[in-house]
Design an enzyme around this catalytic site. Sequence first.
Site, PDB file in Angstrom:
ATOM      1  N   ASP A 129      38.214  36.169  38.718  1.00 45.96           N
ATOM      2  CA  ASP A 129      39.376  36.894  39.238  1.00 45.96           C
ATOM      3  C   ASP A 129      40.383  37.077  38.122  1.00 45.96           C
ATOM      4  O   ASP A 129      40.476  36.242  37.213  1.00 45.96           O
ATOM      5  CB  ASP A 129      40.019  36.113  40.384  1.00 45.96           C
ATOM      6  CG  ASP A 129      39.160  36.096  41.646  1.00 45.96           C
ATOM      7  OD1 ASP A 129      38.448  37.084  41.892  1.00 45.96           O
ATOM      8  OD2 ASP A 129      39.230  35.107  42.392  1.00 45.96           O
ATOM      9  N   ASP A 144      36.738  42.601  44.967  1.00 45.99           N
ATOM     10  CA  ASP A 144      37.563  42.251  46.128  1.00 45.99           C
ATOM     11  C   ASP A 144      38.353  43.460  46.620  1.00 45.99           C
ATOM     12  O   ASP A 144      38.503  43.670  47.829  1.00 45.99           O
ATOM     13  CB  ASP A 144      38.529  41.121  45.782  1.00 45.99           C
ATOM     14  CG  ASP A 144      37.836  39.835  45.371  1.00 45.99           C
ATOM     15  OD1 ASP A 144      36.690  39.605  45.796  1.00 45.99           O
ATOM     16  OD2 ASP A 144      38.447  39.059  44.612  1.00 45.99           O
TER      17      ASP A 144
END
Length: 172
Positions: free
Chosen positions: A132, A151
């Site tokens: 991330d 995401d």
Amino acid sequence: MATKKKSTITAAPKAGGSMMPWLGIAFIVVLLDQVTKITITRLFQLGDTKPLTGFFNLTLAYNRGAAFSFLSNQGGWQRYLFTAIALAAVAFIIYLLRRNAGQRMFCWALALIMGGAIGNLVDRLMHGHVIDFLDFYWRGLGHFPAFNVADSAITIGAILFIVDELRRVNKH
């Protein structure tokens, strides 16, 4: 005089169109996701942060769990659970795309969700965690959990899925 036989081969019925555009969209999502993750891991060390605006940073974080780091502090079994869930989701999405290839918004939603699922699945298989790097925050309210392109695609796909379903319900 020879007579020509007519061909008796018929094409299998299509469910309103080809799956190829939808698979192409999913592939583009996976490609963008992986290129951005490779770039960030080459430029940052784990935990490094680069502020870009008053509400957004680039930061390198590893997520061993699911959305919002759900189950990230477990002993490692969650990697296999989320891998199995992603594989099952991709298989089900391919089934739905085959049956509904002509439904544009529905298939956009599915293609984005599938691309995101595959992007994060690649991370789990290659690294044991999801990479991330997008870090949004708002004064005093804290930071939203870091996320990535996969995401984002999953979230946009889910929103499109809801909009498509609401439109379908409102027609009837």
